[in-house]
Write a protein that holds these residues in place. Structure first.
Motif, mmCIF file in Angstrom:
data_model
loop_
_atom_site.group_PDB
_atom_site.id
_atom_site.type_symbol
_atom_site.label_atom_id
_atom_site.label_comp_id
_atom_site.label_asym_id
_atom_site.label_seq_id
_atom_site.Cartn_x
_atom_site.Cartn_y
_atom_site.Cartn_z
ATOM 1 N N PHE A 113 47.632 -16.144 44.597
ATOM 2 C CA PHE A 113 48.782 -16.172 45.325
ATOM 3 C C PHE A 113 49.213 -14.666 45.769
ATOM 4 O O PHE A 113 49.125 -13.716 45.020
ATOM 5 C CB PHE A 113 49.834 -17.149 44.734
ATOM 6 C CG PHE A 113 50.356 -16.469 43.452
ATOM 7 C CD1 PHE A 113 51.525 -15.488 43.563
ATOM 8 C CD2 PHE A 113 49.929 -17.063 42.387
ATOM 9 C CE1 PHE A 113 51.940 -15.247 42.362
ATOM 10 C CE2 PHE A 113 50.445 -16.781 41.112
ATOM 11 C CZ PHE A 113 51.461 -15.620 41.184
ATOM 12 N N ASP A 114 49.958 -14.546 46.626
ATOM 13 C CA ASP A 114 50.696 -13.304 47.223
ATOM 14 C C ASP A 114 51.994 -13.242 46.605
ATOM 15 O O ASP A 114 52.792 -14.213 46.908
ATOM 16 C CB ASP A 114 50.799 -13.444 48.834
ATOM 17 C CG ASP A 114 51.470 -11.979 49.303
ATOM 18 O OD1 ASP A 114 51.505 -11.180 48.217
ATOM 19 O OD2 ASP A 114 51.683 -11.863 50.298
ATOM 20 N N ALA A 115 52.343 -12.010 45.737
ATOM 21 C CA ALA A 115 53.719 -11.984 45.117
ATOM 22 C C ALA A 115 54.200 -10.646 45.530
ATOM 23 O O ALA A 115 55.251 -10.099 44.883
ATOM 24 C CB ALA A 115 53.533 -11.903 43.700
ATOM 25 N N SER A 116 53.830 -10.122 46.826
ATOM 26 C CA SER A 116 54.337 -8.899 47.361
ATOM 27 C C SER A 116 55.940 -9.062 47.674
ATOM 28 O O SER A 116 56.370 -8.148 47.740
ATOM 29 C CB SER A 116 53.501 -8.520 48.519
ATOM 30 O OG SER A 116 53.523 -9.378 49.635
ATOM 31 N N LYS A 117 56.240 -10.454 48.006
ATOM 32 C CA LYS A 117 57.733 -10.650 48.309
ATOM 33 C C LYS A 117 58.602 -11.161 47.226
ATOM 34 O O LYS A 117 59.456 -11.854 47.497
ATOM 35 C CB LYS A 117 57.770 -11.285 49.683
ATOM 36 C CG LYS A 117 57.266 -10.468 50.946
ATOM 37 C CD LYS A 117 57.286 -11.181 52.378
ATOM 38 C CE LYS A 117 56.872 -10.507 53.500
ATOM 39 N NZ LYS A 117 57.127 -11.100 54.785
#
Length: 574
Positions: A543-547
């Motif tokens: 999953f993408d946790a950049s934000k």
């Protein structure tokens, strides 16, 4: 404006309420010459006692073992549990020794450890232990070593890091001048001894001195094989920890009786007991005021020395009047109070035996004057008279048999002020007329200021929001399949945010996790923000946790590192 002042005072109180925490690096000479000067490795025992004396939660301690190079190193480790202390003491027990000696290596590396892992608000220090002169291998010159040492000492001095040096002069060859220069230039202190048996006592004095505490010697004795009584007085209700160190080369048995005559369970949630080859340490948390009794049974004819260090959550708050003009001839009234948890102390025993002094430094001449103050159960009072049109720095110092405390410094200037006007002037002043245009503009300005303050307060509150819960951390070596034991890291020591790298003890191999940040989220959850190149999975899915990604109770994630072939498994528990 009143709101602004209130918020500023609240922020200051939040900054000064907590007890002092330390960031300490123990840098120890492990050259083979120590096999003769420290046969029983008492230096290791002394370092372990320093760890045991540290606060149960919050202090950070690192270790550097050096010869002419760094043999072993432990980055600053935050003491959040007794297990953390056990892990660090186990690391010390595993230190080995090697050829050659270069003090510059020990100082330089210790400074680097503090630079990479110290926390704002913590009090830094370095303890440097060596037993002789440099003994360099053929690939290094003394000039090269001197340059490294001078650079490290200058950096420590610039960063306000005192270096306490200990010279073990067992063979009479100690380079005392070099150690004295290191400690003097960094505002530390030099200790010299001819026997390693003194090292635990020296380490306790360093610990106490650095935290503005005092070592209180208790009545020692020669053991007779029976329980022998030692009186322990807890002088007031503000004692946060009572550290009782029992120095004996043979095992001892102890009992502890509180002022009510009840024998205490050792260990318990309020009493921590640590033992080693050269000492036993009893730490009583928040002890009740009164006369305690310690009973010690030692091996017959064994000499036993006992010391006590009280640890206080205690500050000095100074008040200066702002209603007078600071000019030559002016008298500046001073008031001060002892405080704990941001509240004025009501325990009159703390004031009873205390000596208070106003330290006045003329910033133009660099001379400091000490002015006695009056101490009573109501607080501390006194004054100073300004002699010259100079700038001054004022501090209140309070000292008794167990502690020394100083207030934050306050600066005043008499260069632009005038003498206080005499009473000879008379006549009623004309009532001022109101300029409503100006007043309206002033009111509008205040409203804008209040709006700005409210916004700033909201931002400050968000930046200082606390965490709830803890993270369970396991590290897996993807090449061998080996996993570390689960480590439980409480998050409540952090405010606003923390880096994953901090929870990994700032180990250099995990430096990329500096870009993985945790922040407090809604509902006491945690928000994970990934600005690194690491891959993060939950339930086998990337999953993408950049934000930002919210972690709830019992959520488990896997972080695959890029720079080393390892992965980190995290589980969040409330």
């Amino acid at each position: 404006m009143l709101l602004f002042l209130t918020l500023s005072q609240a922020a200051l109180a939040a900054d000064t309420n907590s007890d002092t925490k330390i960031d300490a690096v123990l840098s120890v000479d492990v050259s083979t010459s120590m096999n003769e000067s420290d046969v029983n490795k008492v230096s290791y025992e002394a370092m372990k006692m320093f760890v045991d004396m540290a606060s149960v939660q919050g202090d950070k301690i690192g270790v550097v073992a050096y010869t002419d190079q760094v043999l072993r190193e432990k980055a600053l480790l935050k003491m959040n549990s007794m297990q953390d202390k056990k892990d660090l003491k186990s690391f010390i027990d595993q230190l080995t020794r090697g050829p050659y000696t270069d003090i510059a290596v020990g100082v330089s590396e210790a400074v680097k450890v503090l630079e990479s892992g110290s926390e704002p608000g913590h009090v830094p220090l370095i303890v440097l232990l060596t037993d002789g002169n440099n003994s360099l291998n053929a690939g290094k010159t003394q000039e090269q070593s001197d340059k490294v040492l001078n650079d490290a000492v200058k950096k420590a001095k610039d960063k306000g890091i005192p270096i306490y040096t200990i010279g073990l002069n067992a063979d009479g060859q100690l380079n005392k001048d070099a150690l004295e220069r290191i400690s003097k230039e960094t505002n530390g202190k030099l200790f010299v001894t001819s026997t390693a048996d003194d090292l635990p006592q020296i380490l306790s004095e360093i610990y106490a001195s650095h935290l503005k505490l005092k070592v209180v010697p208790l009545t020692g004795f020669t053991a007779n094989g029976q329980f022998q009584d030692v009186a322990v007085k807890i002088p007031n209700s503000s004692v946060q920890e009572a550290n009782i160190s029992i120095m004996s080369n043979k095992p001892v048995e102890i009992k502890l009786i509180n002022p009510s005559g009840q024998e205490q369970t050792i260990p318990s949630d309020k009493i921590i007991y640590s033992t080693s080859n050269a000492y036993s340490l009893l730490k009583i948390l928040n002890p009740v005021q009164g006369d305690w009794k310690l009973q010690i049974k030692g091996v017959p004819k064994e000499k036993i020395n006992i010391n006590l260090i009280y640890n206080y959550d205690l500050q000095v708050s100074m008040e200066l009047s702002s209603s007078i003009s600071y000019g030559p001839g002016a008298t500046v009234p001073v008031k001060a109070y002892l405080q704990s948890n941001g509240q004025n102390i009501t325990d009159t025993e703390l004031y009873k035996n205390a000596k208070s002094t106003l330290l006045v430094t003329d910033l133009d001449t660099k001379k400091t004057q000490e002015i006695p103050l009056t101490t009573s159960e109501k607080g501390i009072e006194g004054s100073m008279k300004i002699a010259e049109a100079h700038d001054y720095e004022l501090k209140v110092k309070v000292e008794d048999a167990n502690f020394v405390r100083e207030s934050q410094a306050a600066k005043i200037s008499a260069k632009t002020g005038a003498k206080i006007p005499s009473d000879s002037s008379s006549g009623a002043a004309e009532a001022p007329k109101t300029n409503w245009a100006v007043t309206g503009g002033w009111i509008a300005g205040v409203l804008v200021l209040l709006a700005g303050v409210a916004f700033a307060y909201a931002a400050w509150k968000k930046a200082n929001k606390g965490f709830v819960g803890q993270l369970v951390i396991e590290i897996k070596d993807e090449d061998t399949g080996e996993r570390t034991n689960p480590q439980y890291k409480k998050l409540n020591a952090f405010k606003g945010k923390c880096q994953l790298h901090q929870l990994l003890q700032l180990a250099p191999e995990f430096a990329e996790t500096k870009q993985i940040v945790l922040k407090p989220g809604a509902g006491d959850n945690v928000v994970l923000l990934n600005e690194s190149g690491c891959t993060i999975e939950k339930g086998g899915r990337v999953f993408d946790a950049s934000k930002g990604k919210e972690l709830k109770n019992n959520d488990r994630i896997k972080i695959t590192l890029q720079n080393v072939n390892k992965s980190i498994n995290l589980e969040y528990l409330k």
